[in-house]
Design a protein around this motif. Structure first.
Motif, PDB file in Angstrom:
ATOM      1  N   GLY A   1      -1.280 -23.282 -16.578  1.00  0.00           N
ATOM      2  CA  GLY A   1      -1.972 -22.279 -15.764  1.00  0.00           C
ATOM      3  C   GLY A   1      -1.709 -20.857 -16.220  1.00  0.00           C
ATOM      4  O   GLY A   1      -0.978 -20.598 -17.179  1.00  0.00           O
ATOM      5  N   GLN A   2      -2.308 -19.915 -15.473  1.00  0.00           N
ATOM      6  CA  GLN A   2      -2.172 -18.496 -15.793  1.00  0.00           C
ATOM      7  C   GLN A   2      -0.778 -17.997 -15.406  1.00  0.00           C
ATOM      8  O   GLN A   2      -0.251 -17.078 -15.982  1.00  0.00           O
ATOM      9  N   PHE A   3      -0.214 -18.629 -14.378  1.00  0.00           N
ATOM     10  CA  PHE A   3       1.136 -18.287 -13.905  1.00  0.00           C
ATOM     11  C   PHE A   3       1.600 -19.454 -13.048  1.00  0.00           C
ATOM     12  O   PHE A   3       0.828 -20.376 -12.764  1.00  0.00           O
TER      13      PHE A   3
ATOM     14  N   GLN B   1      -6.517  -3.673  -9.109  1.00  0.00           N
ATOM     15  CA  GLN B   1      -6.102  -2.571  -9.978  1.00  0.00           C
ATOM     16  C   GLN B   1      -4.791  -2.920 -10.682  1.00  0.00           C
ATOM     17  O   GLN B   1      -4.415  -2.292 -11.636  1.00  0.00           O
ATOM     18  N   GLU B   2      -4.123  -3.925 -10.212  1.00  0.00           N
ATOM     19  CA  GLU B   2      -2.795  -4.383 -10.697  1.00  0.00           C
ATOM     20  C   GLU B   2      -1.720  -3.376 -10.285  1.00  0.00           C
ATOM     21  O   GLU B   2      -0.929  -3.656  -9.421  1.00  0.00           O
ATOM     22  N   THR B   3      -1.679  -2.212 -10.913  1.00  0.00           N
ATOM     23  CA  THR B   3      -0.836  -1.132 -10.385  1.00  0.00           C
ATOM     24  C   THR B   3      -1.660   0.144 -10.356  1.00  0.00           C
ATOM     25  O   THR B   3      -2.417   0.433 -11.270  1.00  0.00           O
TER      26      THR B   3
ATOM     27  N   LYS C   1      -9.838  -3.637 -23.475  1.00  0.00           N
ATOM     28  CA  LYS C   1     -10.667  -2.803 -22.579  1.00  0.00           C
ATOM     29  C   LYS C   1      -9.901  -2.430 -21.302  1.00  0.00           C
ATOM     30  O   LYS C   1     -10.079  -1.354 -20.723  1.00  0.00           O
ATOM     31  N   LYS C   2      -9.027  -3.345 -20.880  1.00  0.00           N
ATOM     32  CA  LYS C   2      -8.331  -3.122 -19.610  1.00  0.00           C
ATOM     33  C   LYS C   2      -7.305  -1.985 -19.690  1.00  0.00           C
ATOM     34  O   LYS C   2      -6.784  -1.549 -18.663  1.00  0.00           O
ATOM     35  N   SER C   3      -7.010  -1.506 -20.887  1.00  0.00           N
ATOM     36  CA  SER C   3      -6.016  -0.430 -20.981  1.00  0.00           C
ATOM     37  C   SER C   3      -6.541   0.892 -20.410  1.00  0.00           C
ATOM     38  O   SER C   3      -5.785   1.844 -20.243  1.00  0.00           O
TER      39      SER C   3
ATOM     40  N   TYR D   1     -10.021 -17.557 -22.256  1.00  0.00           N
ATOM     41  CA  TYR D   1     -10.046 -16.622 -23.389  1.00  0.00           C
ATOM     42  C   TYR D   1      -9.859 -15.212 -22.849  1.00  0.00           C
ATOM     43  O   TYR D   1     -10.449 -14.861 -21.819  1.00  0.00           O
ATOM     44  N   CYS D   2      -9.064 -14.410 -23.536  1.00  0.00           N
ATOM     45  CA  CYS D   2      -8.931 -13.032 -23.081  1.00  0.00           C
ATOM     46  C   CYS D   2      -8.556 -12.114 -24.237  1.00  0.00           C
ATOM     47  O   CYS D   2      -7.692 -12.442 -25.047  1.00  0.00           O
ATOM     48  N   SER D   3      -9.222 -10.957 -24.308  1.00  0.00           N
ATOM     49  CA  SER D   3      -8.894 -10.020 -25.378  1.00  0.00           C
ATOM     50  C   SER D   3      -7.958  -8.923 -24.890  1.00  0.00           C
ATOM     51  O   SER D   3      -7.579  -8.042 -25.646  1.00  0.00           O
ATOM     52  N   ASN D   4      -7.584  -8.972 -23.624  1.00  0.00           N
ATOM     53  CA  ASN D   4      -6.613  -7.998 -23.110  1.00  0.00           C
ATOM     54  C   ASN D   4      -5.202  -8.522 -23.330  1.00  0.00           C
ATOM     55  O   ASN D   4      -4.999  -9.681 -23.684  1.00  0.00           O
ATOM     56  N   ASN D   5      -4.239  -7.641 -23.038  1.00  0.00           N
ATOM     57  CA  ASN D   5      -2.870  -8.035 -23.338  1.00  0.00           C
ATOM     58  C   ASN D   5      -1.912  -7.729 -22.196  1.00  0.00           C
ATOM     59  O   ASN D   5      -0.751  -7.382 -22.439  1.00  0.00           O
ATOM     60  N   CYS D   6      -2.399  -7.898 -20.985  1.00  0.00           N
ATOM     61  CA  CYS D   6      -1.588  -7.577 -19.799  1.00  0.00           C
ATOM     62  C   CYS D   6      -0.218  -8.252 -19.940  1.00  0.00           C
ATOM     63  O   CYS D   6      -0.141  -9.471 -20.091  1.00  0.00           O
ATOM     64  N   LEU D   7       0.831  -7.455 -19.872  1.00  0.00           N
ATOM     65  CA  LEU D   7       2.156  -7.969 -20.247  1.00  0.00           C
ATOM     66  C   LEU D   7       2.691  -9.033 -19.299  1.00  0.00           C
ATOM     67  O   LEU D   7       3.668  -9.706 -19.600  1.00  0.00           O
ATOM     68  N   TYR D   8       2.043  -9.181 -18.141  1.00  0.00           N
ATOM     69  CA  TYR D   8       2.532 -10.126 -17.125  1.00  0.00           C
ATOM     70  C   TYR D   8       1.747 -11.430 -17.104  1.00  0.00           C
ATOM     71  O   TYR D   8       2.074 -12.328 -16.340  1.00  0.00           O
ATOM     72  N   CYS D   9       0.704 -11.563 -17.919  1.00  0.00           N
ATOM     73  CA  CYS D   9      -0.245 -12.676 -17.736  1.00  0.00           C
ATOM     74  C   CYS D   9      -0.165 -13.715 -18.847  1.00  0.00           C
ATOM     75  O   CYS D   9      -0.125 -13.371 -20.041  1.00  0.00           O
ATOM     76  N   GLY D  10      -0.208 -14.979 -18.461  1.00  0.00           N
ATOM     77  CA  GLY D  10      -0.160 -16.079 -19.424  1.00  0.00           C
ATOM     78  C   GLY D  10      -1.423 -16.205 -20.270  1.00  0.00           C
ATOM     79  O   GLY D  10      -1.417 -16.868 -21.304  1.00  0.00           O
ATOM     80  N   PHE D  11      -2.511 -15.570 -19.851  1.00  0.00           N
ATOM     81  CA  PHE D  11      -3.763 -15.643 -20.625  1.00  0.00           C
ATOM     82  C   PHE D  11      -3.864 -14.519 -21.668  1.00  0.00           C
ATOM     83  O   PHE D  11      -4.844 -14.418 -22.384  1.00  0.00           O
ATOM     84  N   ARG D  12      -2.863 -13.655 -21.749  1.00  0.00           N
ATOM     85  CA  ARG D  12      -2.955 -12.480 -22.626  1.00  0.00           C
ATOM     86  C   ARG D  12      -3.187 -12.894 -24.084  1.00  0.00           C
ATOM     87  O   ARG D  12      -2.749 -13.955 -24.538  1.00  0.00           O
ATOM     88  N   ALA D  13      -3.896 -12.011 -24.802  1.00  0.00           N
ATOM     89  CA  ALA D  13      -4.312 -12.341 -26.170  1.00  0.00           C
ATOM     90  C   ALA D  13      -3.132 -12.718 -27.062  1.00  0.00           C
ATOM     91  O   ALA D  13      -3.252 -13.602 -27.917  1.00  0.00           O
TER      92      ALA D  13
ATOM     93  N   MET E   1     -12.215 -15.731 -14.641  1.00  0.00           N
ATOM     94  CA  MET E   1     -12.070 -15.965 -16.080  1.00  0.00           C
ATOM     95  C   MET E   1     -11.329 -14.787 -16.708  1.00  0.00           C
ATOM     96  O   MET E   1     -11.133 -13.749 -16.081  1.00  0.00           O
ATOM     97  N   GLY E   2     -10.901 -14.974 -17.955  1.00  0.00           N
ATOM     98  CA  GLY E   2     -10.298 -13.872 -18.689  1.00  0.00           C
ATOM     99  C   GLY E   2     -11.399 -12.897 -19.087  1.00  0.00           C
ATOM    100  O   GLY E   2     -12.549 -13.023 -18.661  1.00  0.00           O
ATOM    101  N   GLU E   3     -11.064 -11.920 -19.905  1.00  0.00           N
ATOM    102  CA  GLU E   3     -12.069 -10.933 -20.303  1.00  0.00           C
ATOM    103  C   GLU E   3     -12.309 -11.047 -21.799  1.00  0.00           C
ATOM    104  O   GLU E   3     -11.529 -10.528 -22.587  1.00  0.00           O
ATOM    105  N   GLN E   4     -13.326 -11.806 -22.174  1.00  0.00           N
ATOM    106  CA  GLN E   4     -13.673 -11.827 -23.585  1.00  0.00           C
ATOM    107  C   GLN E   4     -15.129 -12.219 -23.750  1.00  0.00           C
ATOM    108  O   GLN E   4     -15.505 -13.355 -23.434  1.00  0.00           O
TER     109      GLN E   4
HETATM  110 FE1  SF4 Z   1      -6.725 -11.231 -19.322  1.00  0.00          FE
HETATM  111 FE2  SF4 Z   1      -6.932 -10.867 -16.671  1.00  0.00          FE
HETATM  112 FE3  SF4 Z   1      -4.779 -12.061 -17.759  1.00  0.00          FE
HETATM  113 FE4  SF4 Z   1      -5.137  -9.504 -18.139  1.00  0.00          FE
HETATM  114  S1  SF4 Z   1      -4.812 -10.511 -16.141  1.00  0.00           S
HETATM  115  S2  SF4 Z   1      -4.567 -10.979 -19.735  1.00  0.00           S
HETATM  116  S3  SF4 Z   1      -7.352  -9.374 -18.256  1.00  0.00           S
HETATM  117  S4  SF4 Z   1      -6.847 -12.814 -17.746  1.00  0.00           S
END
Ligand code: SF4
Ligand code: SAM
Length: 465
Positions: free
Chosen positions: A352-354, A192-194, A208-210, A86-98, A132-135
């Protein structure tokens, strides 16, 4: 909290200033690195900017020497354990994004976490990285504490348990860090990602991650609230790799200066394709294999005492080359979907996440590592004996950590060979142990290691320096 320790202008200035450095300058920096005192960001810019193949070979050679001097031949192994996607963030590169509505979401139950732990233990692992994701709604902090207890509580059929749990979870606040510092965890990691503010803003449009500053100051909060070992990282492919490496050096310098110890680990993941994650495809700043090799070597020279982690995102042939350039910890047999290990046993397709590129079993990876002359190590000694934070660095700097790493690598490998390995791996592993035992320079450490190995053969476990 102050977040101005990343000086973008200075980083860009050095990248510009040291375009195509001459070989004499590169040699000077390499000689400085061989003194094991690390490098400045200007030095790193010189090495990162060189395109001369002879110079690059010299950098590789120096990185091998530095790693060997500090850590010896051991490569520490671990397995990731994803407990929720579960994740409430929307990182444009991640398969778990909201915004990815096609993935099935789950938070494992405590019983499922125990089953997954068993799957990991049966591969011979003793270290887990919990993610885990962030939620908070579907995966609250309290659940996380229960999950930690659940993992430690499991014993496999050989009587073995997980001995160290590292965690990679969303940035916490002061109070949460105080709570987490009271429980048994090893390294706390957040990438930090970038480090490039503008790119960060684009890649993290909501959730929150923004907030760049909140994420950048995570380790300050962690270290001010009782944690000792923290891990940092950048996700390579989002922005210019030279910028990210130099920013990680600035981050390390900041932590070292303010808390007496730099990061315990640095991770160097590269973006891999993920479903419904637009920024994981057609990367403007894609990092080539050769660039990855160079940046690993430069990091090893720049922050010599920091562990460097390589995941199964990278393919087997490249992982092998990177071991020689400074990598000191690797994951093996990984699954990046919650429940993935249990699924692996019933051979269902995972989500998976990626994408992972080294999909070999832990057993295959371990055999390969042995064949290359490295010691697959399941050691958790430093953490269990309180050699953490500044104390770890104080021992690493005069070259003392190797004294523990080598024997602990050998004893934990013997446990693995006796409990989990196939006949071929056993034969190869025991030959390696014999050879490496002879090379232990200190006679009393050598004798004690032999004694530990005999006791392990007689059924004892968990003996370490
Ligand atoms: Fe969520 Fe982390 Fe994926 Fe970002 S990188 S969408 S915070 S699981
Ligand atoms: N959700 C937490 C976070 O973002 O910090 C926990 C860790 S997240 C599960 C683990 C890491 O996976 C992220 O920090 C990110 O660097 C990495 N990641 C996400 N998408 C990726 C992709 N497509 N390829 C490679 N790594 C990726």
């Amino acid at each position: 909290m102050n977040s101005n320790f990343i000086d973008e202008n200075l980083i860009f200035e050095y990248i510009e200033k040291y375009q195509n450095p001459d070989s004499k300058l590169v040699d000077d920096v390499i000689n400085k690195a061989l003194e094991l005192n690390g490098l400045s960001i200007a030095d790193a810019a010189i090495l990162l900017n060189t395109k001369n193949q002879d110079d690059i070979q010299k950098i590789y050679h120096a990185a091998y020497k530095v790693k060997d001097e500090i850590y010896g031949k051991r490569l520490v192994l671990f397995a990731p354990l994803y407990v929720s996607n579960y994740c409430s963030n929307n990182c444009l590169y991640c398969g778990f994004r909201a915004d990815n509505k096609e993935i099935s979401r789950t938070t494992l139950s405590i019983d499922q976490i125990k089953e997954e732990t068993l799957g990991i233990l049966e591969q011979g692992h003793k270290r887990v990285l919990m993610l885990m994701g962030e939620q908070h709604k579907n995966c609250p902090t309290d659940f996380f504490f229960d999950a930690i207890d659940a993992v430690y509580s499991v014993k496999d059929s050989k009587g073995n348990s997980i001995r160290r749990i590292n965690v990679e979870i969303a940035p916490l606040n002061d109070e949460e860090f105080q709570r987490i510092s009271q429980i048994k965890i090893g390294t706390y990691t957040v990438f930090q990602e970038t480090y490039h503010r503008e790119t960060y803003k684009f890649m993290h449009p909501s959730g929150k991650k923004s907030d760049y500053d909140w994420r950048l100051t995570t380790m300050d909060r962690a270290l001010s609230n009782g944690l000792h070992d923290v891990g940092i990282g950048a996700l390579f492919g989002l922005f210019d790799y030279r910028f990210e490496v130099m920013a990680m050096i600035q981050h390390s310098e900041h932590l070292d200066k303010n808390y007496g110890a730099g990061p315990h680990t640095i991770s160097i993941p590269r973006v891999q394709p993920a479903n419904n994650a637009p920024a994981s495809h057609h990367l403007k700043y894609a990092v080539s294999d050769d660039e990855l090799k160079k940046l690993v070597a430069v990091l090893r020279l720049s922050v010599p005492y920091t562990g460097m982690i390589l995941s199964t995102r990278e393919p087997a042939h490249l992982r092998t080359q990177l071991f020689d350039l400074g990598i000191s910890q690797i994951s093996a047999g990984s699954k990046t979907n919650p429940g993935g290990y249990k699924q692996a046993f019933s051979e269902k397709v995972d989500e998976g996440q990626f994408t992972l590129n080294d999909c070999r079993s832990s057993g295959e990876i371990i055999q390969d590592v042995i064949k290359q002359g490295f010691i697959p190590s399941f050691c958790t000694g430093c953490y269990r004996l309180g050699r953490v934070g500044q104390d770890f660095m104080d021992q690493a700097k005069p070259g003392l950590i190797k004294i523990y790493c080598q024997p602990n690598g050998l004893t934990t490998l013997r446990e693995y060979l006796n409990d989990y390995a196939d006949d071929d791996t056993k034969k190869l592993g025991n030959e390696l142990i014999e050879k490496e035992l002879d090379l232990i320079p200190n006679e009393s450490v050598k004798e004690k290691t032999k004694e530990f190995i005999d006791r392990i053969d007689n059924g004892e476990r968990d003996l370490y320096f």
